[in-house]
Design an enzyme around this catalytic site. Structure first.
Site, PDB file in Angstrom:
ATOM      1  NE  ARG A 108       0.894 -11.322   0.573  1.00  0.00           N
ATOM      2  CZ  ARG A 108       1.378 -10.221   0.917  1.00  0.00           C
ATOM      3  NH1 ARG A 108       0.392  -8.986   0.803  1.00  0.00           N
ATOM      4  NH2 ARG A 108       2.505 -10.009   1.370  1.00  0.00           N
TER       5      ARG A 108
ATOM      6  N   GLY B  25       8.737  -6.860  -0.486  1.00  0.00           N
ATOM      7  CA  GLY B  25       8.245  -5.610  -0.717  1.00  0.00           C
ATOM      8  C   GLY B  25       9.168  -4.474  -0.498  1.00  0.00           C
ATOM      9  NE  ARG B  26      11.603  -2.216   4.842  1.00  0.00           N
ATOM     10  CZ  ARG B  26      12.530  -2.645   5.636  1.00  0.00           C
ATOM     11  NH1 ARG B  26      12.305  -4.221   6.301  1.00  0.00           N
ATOM     12  NH2 ARG B  26      13.780  -2.282   5.801  1.00  0.00           N
TER      13      ARG B  26
ATOM     14  CG  ASN C 272      -5.662  -5.068   9.724  1.00  0.00           C
ATOM     15  OD1 ASN C 272      -5.284  -3.889  10.566  1.00  0.00           O
ATOM     16  ND2 ASN C 272      -5.406  -5.353   8.576  1.00  0.00           N
TER      17      ASN C 272
ATOM     18  CG  ASN D 268      -1.560  -8.962   5.452  1.00  0.00           C
ATOM     19  OD1 ASN D 268      -0.859 -10.175   5.837  1.00  0.00           O
ATOM     20  ND2 ASN D 268      -0.744  -8.024   4.468  1.00  0.00           N
TER      21      ASN D 268
ATOM     22  CD  GLN E 120      -2.985  -7.682  -2.260  1.00  0.00           C
ATOM     23  OE1 GLN E 120      -3.205  -6.710  -1.789  1.00  0.00           O
ATOM     24  NE2 GLN E 120      -2.085  -8.678  -1.794  1.00  0.00           N
TER      25      GLN E 120
ATOM     26  CB  THR F  19      -0.964   0.111   1.261  1.00  0.00           C
ATOM     27  OG1 THR F  19      -1.777  -1.168   1.027  1.00  0.00           O
ATOM     28  CG2 THR F  19      -1.741   1.438   1.473  1.00  0.00           C
TER      29      THR F  19
ATOM     30  CE1 TYR G  68      -6.436  -4.416   5.591  1.00  0.00           C
ATOM     31  CE2 TYR G  68      -4.959  -5.917   4.561  1.00  0.00           C
ATOM     32  CZ  TYR G  68      -5.153  -4.852   5.241  1.00  0.00           C
ATOM     33  OH  TYR G  68      -4.402  -3.709   5.637  1.00  0.00           O
TER      34      TYR G  68
ATOM     35  CG  HIS H 279      -4.847  -9.263   0.541  1.00  0.00           C
ATOM     36  ND1 HIS H 279      -4.263 -10.137   1.228  1.00  0.00           N
ATOM     37  CD2 HIS H 279      -4.402  -7.982   0.972  1.00  0.00           C
ATOM     38  CE1 HIS H 279      -3.418  -9.387   2.276  1.00  0.00           C
ATOM     39  NE2 HIS H 279      -3.478  -7.906   1.912  1.00  0.00           N
TER      40      HIS H 279
END
Length: 356
Positions: free
Chosen positions: A227, A314-315, A235, A178, A99, A26, A180, A175
């Protein structure tokens, strides 16, 4: 033959040139109306050297939004805006999946034009907060989805997948991680339903399987990834017996001929190994939390040990648009700037320097 990072790999319809995948992140740089911009196109095109790009989470419906300035795939204007991104990535030889992320209870009335409540499996608040731009707002107790609502949300995922194909995407990733919506159904604390979508493991995986079936029927299973984050608590999620849960889910998803399963390894690595035994297609591993300076070592070990077919970061890609070349040549990595992760302009987005 032992796989290595720079062997080709077949994922869905695509023969990828190596095994380093860009994980979804994000970035909160969409304009009003959930529209991506020319800057978004530049950002992803810079990173088209990734074997596969998985975009930031894209809401499949108005109510699916969970954060400010995130993009959607549910209006004609959004489709047209994304087409510029996919064209830019394809011009650079890249492969890009959208995604699809319905945030479920991780939302807030301030995000929605009608000011309504977020929707979720059960009326159980996350305990978390939304950054509104002006401050932090508690996530409210969401509205529990009715059976008709569930059918509608599945249709929204399906329509968004078709929109993704129209926008030029090579596929979509559902997704289910995480904390969601899809994982909220999987969870034993976010999902307190007593009907066919709650209670037993078989019931709690039902929504994930039905979404996958519908999307696969719409665009082809070989254009769909899924995923998961087994044992993840992000969360406010809990999963009492993640090995049992994800073994059941993996076996239920296997018949749909998916392009890949994307495992974010935030829990017990033994669960990944169990999933690997049961999963018939490509497995992408995201070794969450590992030091970036050890990325190549972790990725090579995962491939050598047969735990994955490709490895997602990611990073690493956020700060290094040519991460694959840096790993190939042993070059150092740029340092990422956390202050520019979310929102803002080109700084910390498209201005990270490539090699040379």
């Amino acid at each position: 033959m032992t796989n290595n990072l720079f062997d080709t790999v077949r994922i869905g319809r695509h023969e990828l040139p190596h095994r380093l995948v860009m994980a979804p992140m994000t970035r909160s740089r969409a304009e009003d109306g959930g529209l991506v911009t020319e800057l978004t196109a530049e950002y992803y095109a810079q990173r088209a050297g990734a074997a596969l790009i998985v975009t930031e989470g894209v809401q499949p419906s108005m109510r699916g939004q969970g954060y400010i300035q995130t993009p959607g795939l549910h209006t004609d204007e959004q489709i047209a805006a994304w087409r510029k991104v996919t064209d830019a990535v394809h011009a650079e030889g890249g492969v890009i999946f959208a995604q699809l992320m319905h945030a479920g209870r991780i939302g807030h009335p301030t995000l929605y034009p009608d000011g309504g409540l977020p929707e979720a499996p059960s009326a159980v608040a996350s305990g978390g907060q939304l950054f509104s731009g002006a401050g932090m707002l508690d996530h409210p107790e969401p509205r529990e989805l009715s059976l008709d609502d569930i059918a509608r949300v599945i249709d929204e995922f399906t329509a968004a997948a078709r929109n993704a194909v129209e926008a030029g995407f090579d596929g979509v990733e559902l997704h289910g991680a995480n904390g969601y919506l899809i994982q909220q159904f999987l969870s034993d604390n976010a999902n307190r339903r007593t009907d066919a979508y709650g209670g037993s493991v078989e019931n709690r995986i039902r929504f994930a399987v039905e979404v996958t079936q519908a999307v696969s029927d719409a665009i082809g299973g070989d254009r769909v990834g899924f995923r998961v984050s087994p044992g993840g608590t992000f969360n406010g999620i809990t999963e009492e017996n993640p090995e049992e849960l994800y073994t059941a889910l993996t076996k239920a998803l296997a018949p749909y001929g998916l392009a890949y399963l994307h495992v974010t390894e935030v829990g017990d690595p033994a669960i990944t190994d169990r999933i690997r035994r049961d999963w018939p297609a490509a497995l992408i591993l995201n070794p969450a939390g590992k030091p970036l300076e050890e990325a190549a070592e972790h990725a090579e070990r995962a491939l050598r040990d047969g735990r994955a077919d490709a490895v997602a970061y990611g990073r690493l890609w956020l700060a290094n648009p040519d991460a694959h070349e840096r790993i190939r040549t042993g070059a150092s990595f740029n340092t990422d700037d956390p202050d520019t992760y979310y929102g803002g302009d080109h700084r910390g987005y498209t201005d990270y320097a490539p090699l040379g």
